[in-house]
Design a protein around this motif. Structure first.
Motif, PDB file in Angstrom:
ATOM      1  N   LEU A 255       0.863  -1.166   0.000  1.00 32.58           N
ATOM      2  CA  LEU A 255       0.000   0.000   0.000  1.00 32.58           C
ATOM      3  C   LEU A 255       0.909   1.227   0.000  1.00 32.58           C
ATOM      4  O   LEU A 255       1.636   1.472   0.968  1.00 32.58           O
ATOM      5  CB  LEU A 255      -0.913   0.017   1.229  1.00 32.58           C
ATOM      6  CG  LEU A 255      -1.784   1.278   1.395  1.00 32.58           C
ATOM      7  CD1 LEU A 255      -2.764   1.411   0.228  1.00 32.58           C
ATOM      8  CD2 LEU A 255      -2.520   1.253   2.727  1.00 32.58           C
TER       9      LEU A 255
ATOM     10  N   GLN B 236       1.232   5.245  -0.014  1.00 28.57           N
ATOM     11  CA  GLN B 236       0.464   6.425   0.349  1.00 28.57           C
ATOM     12  C   GLN B 236       1.346   7.668   0.228  1.00 28.57           C
ATOM     13  O   GLN B 236       2.533   7.629   0.572  1.00 28.57           O
ATOM     14  CB  GLN B 236      -0.064   6.322   1.785  1.00 28.57           C
ATOM     15  CG  GLN B 236      -1.118   5.222   1.976  1.00 28.57           C
ATOM     16  CD  GLN B 236      -1.557   5.122   3.429  1.00 28.57           C
ATOM     17  OE1 GLN B 236      -0.801   4.681   4.285  1.00 28.57           O
ATOM     18  NE2 GLN B 236      -2.781   5.540   3.699  1.00 28.57           N
TER      19      GLN B 236
ATOM     20  N   PHE C 232      -3.280  10.529  -0.537  1.00 33.08           N
ATOM     21  CA  PHE C 232      -3.481   9.764  -1.763  1.00 33.08           C
ATOM     22  C   PHE C 232      -2.899   8.370  -1.581  1.00 33.08           C
ATOM     23  O   PHE C 232      -1.934   8.177  -0.828  1.00 33.08           O
ATOM     24  CB  PHE C 232      -2.807  10.468  -2.947  1.00 33.08           C
ATOM     25  CG  PHE C 232      -3.115  11.950  -3.020  1.00 33.08           C
ATOM     26  CD1 PHE C 232      -4.247  12.399  -3.672  1.00 33.08           C
ATOM     27  CD2 PHE C 232      -2.257  12.877  -2.417  1.00 33.08           C
ATOM     28  CE1 PHE C 232      -4.521  13.767  -3.724  1.00 33.08           C
ATOM     29  CE2 PHE C 232      -2.532  14.226  -2.469  1.00 33.08           C
ATOM     30  CZ  PHE C 232      -3.671  14.683  -3.121  1.00 33.08           C
ATOM     31  N   ALA C 233      -3.464   7.378  -2.290  1.00 29.61           N
ATOM     32  CA  ALA C 233      -2.995   5.993  -2.193  1.00 29.61           C
ATOM     33  C   ALA C 233      -3.152   5.307  -3.542  1.00 29.61           C
ATOM     34  O   ALA C 233      -3.946   5.739  -4.399  1.00 29.61           O
ATOM     35  CB  ALA C 233      -3.780   5.232  -1.126  1.00 29.61           C
ATOM     36  N   ASN C 234      -2.368   4.221  -3.733  1.00 32.35           N
ATOM     37  CA  ASN C 234      -2.472   3.470  -4.984  1.00 32.35           C
ATOM     38  C   ASN C 234      -3.646   2.507  -4.985  1.00 32.35           C
ATOM     39  O   ASN C 234      -4.046   1.999  -6.030  1.00 32.35           O
ATOM     40  CB  ASN C 234      -1.170   2.712  -5.270  1.00 32.35           C
ATOM     41  CG  ASN C 234      -0.864   1.696  -4.189  1.00 32.35           C
ATOM     42  OD1 ASN C 234      -1.289   1.849  -3.042  1.00 32.35           O
ATOM     43  ND2 ASN C 234      -0.108   0.651  -4.530  1.00 32.35           N
ATOM     44  N   ASN C 235      -4.192   2.220  -3.817  1.00 38.33           N
ATOM     45  CA  ASN C 235      -5.387   1.386  -3.684  1.00 38.33           C
ATOM     46  C   ASN C 235      -6.380   2.111  -2.778  1.00 38.33           C
ATOM     47  O   ASN C 235      -6.052   3.108  -2.135  1.00 38.33           O
ATOM     48  CB  ASN C 235      -5.045   0.012  -3.084  1.00 38.33           C
ATOM     49  CG  ASN C 235      -4.078  -0.780  -3.945  1.00 38.33           C
ATOM     50  OD1 ASN C 235      -4.217  -0.841  -5.177  1.00 38.33           O
ATOM     51  ND2 ASN C 235      -3.061  -1.363  -3.308  1.00 38.33           N
ATOM     52  N   ASN C 236      -7.593   1.587  -2.718  1.00 37.67           N
ATOM     53  CA  ASN C 236      -8.569   2.166  -1.799  1.00 37.67           C
ATOM     54  C   ASN C 236      -8.042   2.060  -0.364  1.00 37.67           C
ATOM     55  O   ASN C 236      -7.753   0.963   0.132  1.00 37.67           O
ATOM     56  CB  ASN C 236      -9.912   1.442  -1.907  1.00 37.67           C
ATOM     57  CG  ASN C 236     -10.633   1.766  -3.210  1.00 37.67           C
ATOM     58  OD1 ASN C 236     -10.288   2.753  -3.884  1.00 37.67           O
ATOM     59  ND2 ASN C 236     -11.619   0.957  -3.573  1.00 37.67           N
TER      60      ASN C 236
ATOM     61  N   LYS D  22     -12.275   4.823  -1.138  1.00 38.51           N
ATOM     62  CA  LYS D  22     -11.683   5.914  -1.897  1.00 38.51           C
ATOM     63  C   LYS D  22     -10.159   5.797  -1.887  1.00 38.51           C
ATOM     64  O   LYS D  22      -9.551   5.252  -0.961  1.00 38.51           O
ATOM     65  CB  LYS D  22     -12.061   7.279  -1.307  1.00 38.51           C
ATOM     66  CG  LYS D  22     -13.560   7.504  -1.153  1.00 38.51           C
ATOM     67  CD  LYS D  22     -14.250   7.705  -2.478  1.00 38.51           C
ATOM     68  CE  LYS D  22     -15.728   8.024  -2.263  1.00 38.51           C
ATOM     69  NZ  LYS D  22     -16.460   8.226  -3.545  1.00 38.51           N
ATOM     70  N   LYS D  23      -9.541   6.351  -2.954  1.00 36.81           N
ATOM     71  CA  LYS D  23      -8.086   6.381  -3.041  1.00 36.81           C
ATOM     72  C   LYS D  23      -7.487   7.698  -2.547  1.00 36.81           C
ATOM     73  O   LYS D  23      -6.267   7.828  -2.513  1.00 36.81           O
ATOM     74  CB  LYS D  23      -7.635   6.141  -4.487  1.00 36.81           C
ATOM     75  CG  LYS D  23      -7.898   4.741  -5.000  1.00 36.81           C
ATOM     76  CD  LYS D  23      -7.316   4.574  -6.396  1.00 36.81           C
ATOM     77  CE  LYS D  23      -7.521   3.162  -6.918  1.00 36.81           C
ATOM     78  NZ  LYS D  23      -6.920   2.981  -8.278  1.00 36.81           N
ATOM     79  N   ASP D  24      -8.324   8.655  -2.211  1.00 34.82           N
ATOM     80  CA  ASP D  24      -7.808   9.935  -1.725  1.00 34.82           C
ATOM     81  C   ASP D  24      -8.796  10.548  -0.747  1.00 34.82           C
ATOM     82  O   ASP D  24      -9.962  10.142  -0.658  1.00 34.82           O
ATOM     83  CB  ASP D  24      -7.510  10.888  -2.878  1.00 34.82           C
ATOM     84  CG  ASP D  24      -8.671  10.993  -3.856  1.00 34.82           C
ATOM     85  OD1 ASP D  24      -9.827  10.832  -3.426  1.00 34.82           O
ATOM     86  OD2 ASP D  24      -8.429  11.244  -5.048  1.00 34.82           O
TER      87      ASP D  24
END
Length: 428
Positions: free
Chosen positions: A371, A373, A398-402, A414-416
């Motif tokens: 994960l 972030q 922000f993240a690359n996955n939910n 959500k991803k952000d």
């Protein structure tokens, strides 16, 4: 007749004879003593000066009796305090969630659309010759968050179980309570409860450059209970060693103890470096039977502070955490680690305004996946006098996955996420 004539004749003869016998001449009188010269006349002494008037008598000041020497020296007290309040709005939420939904992954800014008392704190230091005493305590949601990380309190766990809940963290916070002894050779020993040496940020918001804390601050320990030694080698190097219960645990939740080593290096007035490590088994074992389960947990923390001039400063923080699988969420049997770096800066415009910003990247390997972030935060600090600040802040995560905006089932959607915060800090 004849008798009378005889008596008369005798009376006539006797006086004549007495008158005819002349006495011898008297001795001449002695000559008068020689006349001495009269002494010269003596001048009369000058008249005595009139006596000066007598000064009025001075009041006699009687000094108070000296106080009896005290057997114990009186301590020197130093007080401090902080009132930390904020209002935050969470702009991105799960579908259908209302504005009270808090953001995810935050350290202390955890309430949305609510006037929140984060921390009301008092601090006391008492210095008594070679011994000092430090006490920091407070109340607020910050206390709730920190106490929730204490997994070694069986009393709180039993109370929580009795009322049908899994967690009962109190709002009251005993942040620090320790005694310090100064020994010869620039060596000090601390005994009790104290804040961690790791990290580029601290619990008190007024001592940080930004109001919200980084992801890394939420991953490292906050408090320790035990003993630590500090040795000032010289003005450029200070060393520290500690033996503590673990991470935030008071009392301990297992039979192991955690060791810590830290070095503070002052290269010059512009550059300072703090390197810290903590290592030990920290898996919970409140059953009081069997050995401590799990593997070794390791934290490596590096902070580099740069003062480029009297207005601009930079702060770099690097963290690596290698943890047993059972301490990570979600847990798996593979290697679990966290790797992250953050960079923050502050620019002082004038006495009434400064600007701060932070960028951060964290990679969390757990549950068989990665994960990633990122976080970016900007803030304006508005000091009012020397004891009050307003801090408006905007932050995006922000993240690359939910990884944010959890729904009713506990799944991230959500991803952000974006938040806006206005904090007010009063301190002395």
């Amino acid at each position: 007749m004849r008798l009378r004539a005889c008596l008369l004749a005798i009376a006539v003869v006797v006086p004549v004879r007495a008158f005819a016998q002349t006495p011898p001449p008297a001795a001449p009188p002695p000559p008068p003593p020689p006349v001495e010269a009269a002494p010269p006349p003596v001048a009369p002494p000058p008249p005595a000066a009139a006596p000066a008037p007598m000064a009025p008598p001075m009041a006699v000041v009687v000094p108070p009796p000296a106080a009896a020497p005290s057997a114990v020296p009186l301590p020197k007290f130093t007080w401090g305090g902080l009132i930390d309040t904020y209002y935050m709005f969470n702009f991105i939420r799960a579908d259908g969630a209302n504005t009270l939904t808090p953001p995810s992954g935050r350290a202390f800014d955890t309430n949305a659309n609510s006037m929140t008392l984060a921390l009301a704190k008092m601090s006391l230091n008492a210095s008594m010759d070679i011994v000092s005493f430090q006490l920091d305590f407070g109340y607020g949601t910050t206390g709730t968050v920190i106490n929730a990380n204490n997994t070694g309190n069986p009393v709180a766990a039993s109370v929580a179980s009795a009322i049908g809940t899994t967690n009962l963290p109190p709002d009251f916070l005993l942040e620090q309570a320790y005694g310090e002894i100064s020994l010869p050779g620039n060596l000090t020993l601390d005994f009790g409860k104290f804040v961690t040496t790791a990290g580029a940020e601290v619990i008190e918001a007024n001592k940080n450059w930004l109001y919200s804390r980084s992801f890394l601050f939420n991953a490292i320990p906050l408090l320790h209970t035990g003993v630590r030694a500090n040795l000032k080698v010289n003005d450029q190097l200070t060393l520290q060693a500690s033996l503590v219960n673990g991470w935030n645990d008071d009392p301990d939740n297992n039979a192991w103890k955690t060791g810590g080593v830290s070095a503070t290096i002052t290269v010059n007035p512009m550059v300072s470096i703090v390197a810290t490590t903590y290592f030990g088994k920290e898996s919970s074992n409140l059953t009081m039977t069997g050995p401590t389960p799990g593997d070794l947990r390791f934290l490596g923390d590096l902070v580099v502070a740069l003062a480029l001039n009297d207005k601009l400063g930079l702060n770099l923080n690097f963290d690596y955490i290698d943890a047993p699988p059972e301490t990570m969420v979600p847990a798996d049997s593979s290697s679990n680690h966290l790797l992250g770096v953050s960079l923050m800066g502050r620019y002082i415009v004038n006495d009434h305004l400064y600007l701060s910003a932070r960028g951060e990247f964290v990679q969390n390997h757990a549950g068989g996946g990665n994960l990633n972030q990122e976080e970016f935060t900007v803030m304006a600090g508005i000091p009012v006098g020397k004891n009050f600040e307003l801090r408006p802040e905007i932050r995006g995560d922000f993240a690359n996955n939910n990884a944010f905006a959890f729904d009713a089932t506990g799944a991230p959607t959500k991803k952000d996420q974006f938040t806006g915060t206005l904090a007010a800090l009063t301190f002395f």
